[in-house]
Write a protein that holds these residues in place. Structure first.
Motif, mmCIF file in Angstrom:
data_model
loop_
_atom_site.group_PDB
_atom_site.id
_atom_site.type_symbol
_atom_site.label_atom_id
_atom_site.label_comp_id
_atom_site.label_asym_id
_atom_site.label_seq_id
_atom_site.Cartn_x
_atom_site.Cartn_y
_atom_site.Cartn_z
ATOM 1 N N GLU A 300 0.804 -1.219 0.000
ATOM 2 C CA GLU A 300 0.000 0.000 0.000
ATOM 3 C C GLU A 300 0.837 1.269 0.000
ATOM 4 O OE1 GLU A 300 -2.917 -0.042 3.075
ATOM 5 O OE2 GLU A 300 -3.939 -1.825 2.287
ATOM 6 N N ARG A 301 2.126 1.157 0.312
ATOM 7 C CA ARG A 301 2.974 2.350 0.426
ATOM 8 C C ARG A 301 4.258 2.146 -0.352
ATOM 9 N NH1 ARG A 301 0.387 1.243 5.040
ATOM 10 N NH2 ARG A 301 -0.785 2.914 6.059
ATOM 11 N N VAL A 302 4.860 3.248 -0.771
ATOM 12 C CA VAL A 302 6.076 3.177 -1.559
ATOM 13 C C VAL A 302 7.208 2.509 -0.785
ATOM 14 C CG1 VAL A 302 6.853 5.488 -0.896
ATOM 15 C CG2 VAL A 302 7.646 4.483 -3.048
ATOM 16 N N PHE A 305 6.824 -1.218 -1.040
ATOM 17 C CA PHE A 305 7.273 -1.665 -2.359
ATOM 18 C C PHE A 305 8.794 -1.705 -2.421
ATOM 19 C CE2 PHE A 305 9.104 0.840 -5.949
ATOM 20 C CZ PHE A 305 9.420 -0.246 -6.761
ATOM 21 N N TYR A 320 -1.138 0.312 -3.688
ATOM 22 C CA TYR A 320 -0.097 1.191 -4.227
ATOM 23 C C TYR A 320 -0.056 1.105 -5.750
ATOM 24 C CZ TYR A 320 4.523 3.097 -5.299
ATOM 25 O OH TYR A 320 5.554 3.838 -5.838
ATOM 26 N N LEU A 335 5.459 4.027 -11.139
ATOM 27 C CA LEU A 335 5.378 3.687 -9.720
ATOM 28 C C LEU A 335 6.581 2.873 -9.240
ATOM 29 C CD1 LEU A 335 1.581 2.756 -9.496
ATOM 30 C CD2 LEU A 335 2.688 4.755 -8.473
ATOM 31 N N TYR A 341 10.259 7.201 -5.690
ATOM 32 C CA TYR A 341 10.515 7.283 -4.254
ATOM 33 C C TYR A 341 11.769 8.039 -3.957
ATOM 34 C CZ TYR A 341 13.030 2.917 -5.432
ATOM 35 O OH TYR A 341 13.792 1.940 -6.006
#
Length: 341
Positions: A300-302, A305, A320, A335, A341
């Motif tokens: 759900e979050r960078v 990932f 995400y 992404l 990021y």
């Protein structure tokens, strides 16, 4: 039972353990709010189910397992665990859903963590009963409570295949859930899958059958035989909810899946957990040794990932990258680029 009690809805409580019956009777006869009729081990009247839930919370896990119930409106039925009866009461809409409801799969992308391209889509089930939308977890819990896993699994898989295969973007894989507990034998698992694939003229190699919590299937020989037979027909096989527990690892070694999916509980906040990072790294190495690609579920979050990519995870799935939608949506490859990021 008096006529007044018989006219009201409620339950008769039973147990083969006298100590449980004694405790239940003591708890049930304590003063209760509302018009609850209590006669021995009967609970009846408006709100009887809330009263029973309160009573159940006062019992230990082993005591709850020994408490059974019969609905007063149907005393010819067999006793069922009291918790199951409460679940059926809470999901009394489910029989109507099986008869008249509509399965509506939504598709969530599974992303290559190196290229950002979509590797495939998982068909996640939704249901419509009239104007009410039901989530997949609600449907599965209701199917379990009503002993209807086979019917639900068959209908859900049929809807996933019939809707998903024609919509699947070129070059992608369709992930379709299979609950091993709903397979009576190898032939029944084949009959509930491959006629639909054949009717649609779909390429079997673009289908991945995802075994949901296979460790709950006690017949490991049957599980292995079902997996082998689906593979003979050209499908990929995925193992869901890989957690590192002994049963989960045993299934990984037994099935040797093409794809192994890391449990969401390991993904959430993994960037803050040294222990979970070590566990996931070991699971990735084990899966890779067995020839499986690894998917991180629930990303759900960078930072989640990024942590999974650093640990060698091949693919990612979660909000995400994209939410489940009725039609497969385009994915944003940016992404997974360093600039993201």
């Amino acid at each position: 039972m008096t006529p007044a009690t018989a006219a009201m809805d409620g339950v008769r409580l039973l147990s083969h353990r006298p100590s449980v019956l004694y405790k239940v009777e003591h708890l049930a006869t304590e003063p209760a709010a509302g018009d609850i009729a209590v006669e021995g081990l009967l609970l009846a009247g408006p709100g009887w189910d809330d009263r029973l839930r309160t009573l159940m919370r006062a019992l230990s896990v082993s005591e709850r397992a020994c408490l059974f119930a019969i609905r007063l409106a149907d005393e010819q039925s067999l006793p069922v665990p009291a918790e199951t009866l409460l679940d059926r009461t809470r999901t009394d809409w489910f029989p109507e859903f099986l008869s008249h409801g509509r399965m509506r799969p939504h598709f969530q992308p599974i992303i290559d963590l190196h290229s950002g391209l979509a590797y495939g889509r998982e068909a996640l089930m939704r249901g419509m009963l009239g104007t009410v939308e039901l989530r997949g977890g609600e449907l599965l819990a209701a199917a379990e409570a009503h002993d209807a896993l086979f019917s639900f699994d068959y209908r859900a898989r049929t809807a996933a295949l019939e809707v998903g295969l024609p919509l699947l973007p070129p070059g992608e894989i369709l992930f379709v859930n299979v609950d091993p507990r709903a397979s009576l034998d190898v032939d029944s698992s084949m009959r509930t899958t491959w006629p639909v694939v054949g009717r649609l003229g779909a390429d079997p190699s673009r289908l991945c059958l995802e075994l949901v919590k296979p460790e709950r299937c006690l017949d490991r020989d049957l599980l292995h035989a079902i997996t082998a037979e689906h593979r003979k027909r050209g499908a990929l096989v995925a193992l869901d909810d890989l957690s590192g527990g002994p049963d989960s690892l045993a299934c990984l070694e037994l099935i040797k899946p093409d794809i192994a999916k890391i449990d969401t509980a390991l993904t959430a906040g993994i960037q803050h957990s040294v222990g979970r990072r070590s566990l996931v790294k070991a699971l990735v190495e084990c899966a890779h040794e067995l020839g499986a690609k690894v998917v991180a579920e629930g990303v759900e979050r960078v930072d989640e990932f990024r942590a999974m990519a650093e640990l060698g995870v091949d693919l990612g799935q979660g909000f995400y990258f994209g939410q489940p939608t009725e039609k497969p949506m385009a994915v944003d490859t940016r992404l997974v680029r360093p600039s993201a990021y």
